[in-house]
Enzyme design. Structure first.
Site, short mmCIF file in Angstrom:
data_model
loop_
_atom_site.label_atom_id
_atom_site.label_comp_id
_atom_site.label_asym_id
_atom_site.label_seq_id
_atom_site.Cartn_x
_atom_site.Cartn_y
_atom_site.Cartn_z
CE LYS A 177 -3.93 2.02 2.56
NZ LYS A 177 -4.85 1.89 3.72
CB SER B 273 -8.63 1.16 5.42
OG SER B 273 -9.32 2.34 5.13
CB SER C 231 -8.16 3.89 2.49
OG SER C 231 -7.34 3.25 3.44
#
Ligand code: GLN
Length: 484
Positions: free
Chosen positions: A78, A179, A155
């Protein structure tokens, strides 16, 4: 022969050890998938060459017997984790040219265990969002999309989509209010947010420091255990990092759950809950019951205050954390006459609308006169929510709930700019866990009538990921979800 990218990490490791496959061919297979599946917009930076170099090194290690726990396993990261000499953007224009001179502790742990990095994955700007639509690089497309392009969740939308579409063996994610779990649910993959303090936050771009936790997103439960083994551990560079010993999480895979008490909180079944979600929840409970678990009904009475408390506390911490992006030290600068104007111009140009909204809310609730009414009250609610869980865990060992009240929706359908509350409401089943600092895992349970994945959430006691893994593995076996 099965496709190499269909293999889980545990299956890959077995084949790498027996030299049925080589790290280079495995890595190359993922790189091919990355180019084939570019349409999903999961990666914002690719480091294929670096990964292939690493794969050659892994090849040597398998030959001379010095292979480490994740040797030659190709991961996506990420883009909130700082990676040394590789651009790290948080998917925000304000730092879209930032090249960290250091590696985050979690990614360093993975590298030390022999993992390879294929690149950096898309996310909502500064991890603020639930659909990956606030990214400055544009939305991630859910690989399960039918006629219309659907969101991958957020997210960590890039992480979940990349795992679902076989563009990496597994990915890192972060979870402040859901997330890791919600995008995992939306993309039909498995992700765990460990207990607050399990994984170091050092080198992860901060959103809300008292809520942020790193964790893995994987093809299955066993892989989550393997990844968390590597990611977790005490780190002197994070003052909130825990010294509690990290067990071998894979040792709980396959253990039986006879006599285990599974709690179902009634507050998670509001009137009007999507009947498909409700039915899958019952089905999950039945699967666990069939394997000897006992279902108990529990109450989490302050659940209804969790969202408002979260959307005060998270923006408050964000507004403080994001003060550092002022055009002076990090990232981009918009020149001006004088310091105030420099701040204003830089932050006006650099931040997207949702991030600006959170900064405004956060600054407001922390300001004199409003602090008591909002921030302090939210902190009191946070304690009540934690107390609810403490009470509930006197009656059960693990809690089962749906991960999200809805299935993946079309990109652009929920206009976050005009109606953010609509988006925030989807976090209703995940934020309490962060407020209480507890571990929770989401795994796919089945498909909706529209053919889209639903996720189930297992919440554990603090530092009891063990019970989550044991239960999740049995639920996974019973659900028999067919991966993409
Ligand atoms: N959707 C939540 C938010 O927008 C959670 C995000 C997260 O966990 N990073 O704040």
């Amino acid at each position: 022969m099965t496709n190499l990218t269909d293999l889980t990490i545990s299956e890959s490791l077995a084949k790498l050890k027996t030299k049925d496959i080589s790290p280079v061919e495995l890595t190359q297979a993922y790189i091919d998938k990355m180019s084939e599946n570019g349409k999903y917009n999961a990666y914002v930076t690719q480091t294929a060459e670096q990964a292939l170099e690493g794969a050659k090194e892994a090849e040597k290690r398998y030959t001379n017997g010095t292979n480490r726990p994740l040797e030659g396993i190709a991961l996506g990261i990420k883009d909130l984790f700082c990676t040394k000499n590789v651009r790290t953007t948080a998917c925000s224009h304000i730092i879209d040219n930032f090249i960290p001179p250091y590696e985050s502790t979690v990614t360093q742990n993975l590298l030390d265990d022999g993992a390879l990095f294929l690149g950096k994955l898309n996310l909502d700007e500064f991890a603020m969002g639930g659909s990956n639509e606030t990214s400055c690089f544009g939305p991630v497309v859910n690989p399960w999309s039918k006629e219309r392009k659907l969101v991958a969740g957020g997210s960590s939308g890039g992480s979940a989509a990349a795992v679902a579409a076989k563009m990496c063996a597994a990915a890192t994610g972060t979870d402040t209010g859901g997330s890791i779990r919600q995008p995992s649910a939306f993309c039909g993959v498995t992700g765990i947010k460990p207990t607050y303090g399990r994984c170091s936050r050092n080198g992860i771009v901060a959103f809300a420091s008292s809520l942020d936790q790193a964790g893995p997103i994987c093809k299955d439960v066993t892989d989550c255990a393997l990844m968390l083994n590597s990611m977790a551990g005490y780190d002197a560079k994070d003052s909130t990092s825990s010294r509690i010993a990290v067990p071998d999480f894979t040792s709980f895979i396959g253990q039986d759950i006879k006599g285990l008490k599974v709690g179902l909180p009634e507050e998670y079944r509001p009137d009007g809950l999507n009947p498909e979600v409700s039915a899958y929840w019952d089905k999950a409970a039945e699967i666990l019951k069939a394997q000897g678990a006992e279902i108990v009904h529990i109450g989490l009475p302050h659940t209804k205050y969790a969202l408002p408390a979260y959307y005060v506390i998270a923006p408050a911490e964000a507004s403080s954390n994001l003060a550092r992006y002022d055009g002076v030290r990090y990232g981009n600068r918009v020149e001006a006459n004088g310091l105030d104007e420099l701040y204003i111009n830089t932050r006006t140009a650099g931040f997207g609308n949702e991030v600006k909204r959170r900064i405004l809310i956060g600054t407001y609730v922390l300001s004199a006169g409003y602090y008591d009414a909002y921030y302090l009250k939210a902190q009191k609610v946070r304690r009540l929510i934690k107390n609810d869980f403490d009470e509930a865990f006197k009656k059960c060992d693990v809690i089962l709930t749906p991960t999200s009240p809805i299935e993946p929706f079309a990109i652009g359908d929920k206009n976050m700019l005009e109606n953010p509350i609509n988006m925030y409401l989807n976090d209703v089943f995940t934020v309490s866990v962060n407020l209480a600092g507890l571990p929770a895992l989401s795994l796919p349970i089945g498909l909706s009538a529209n053919g889209l994945p639903f996720g189930m959430q297992l919440i554990g006691k603090a530092f009891d990921e063990a019970t989550i893994f044991k239960t999740a593995y049995q639920l996974e076996r019973g659900a028999n979800f067919v991966r993409m």
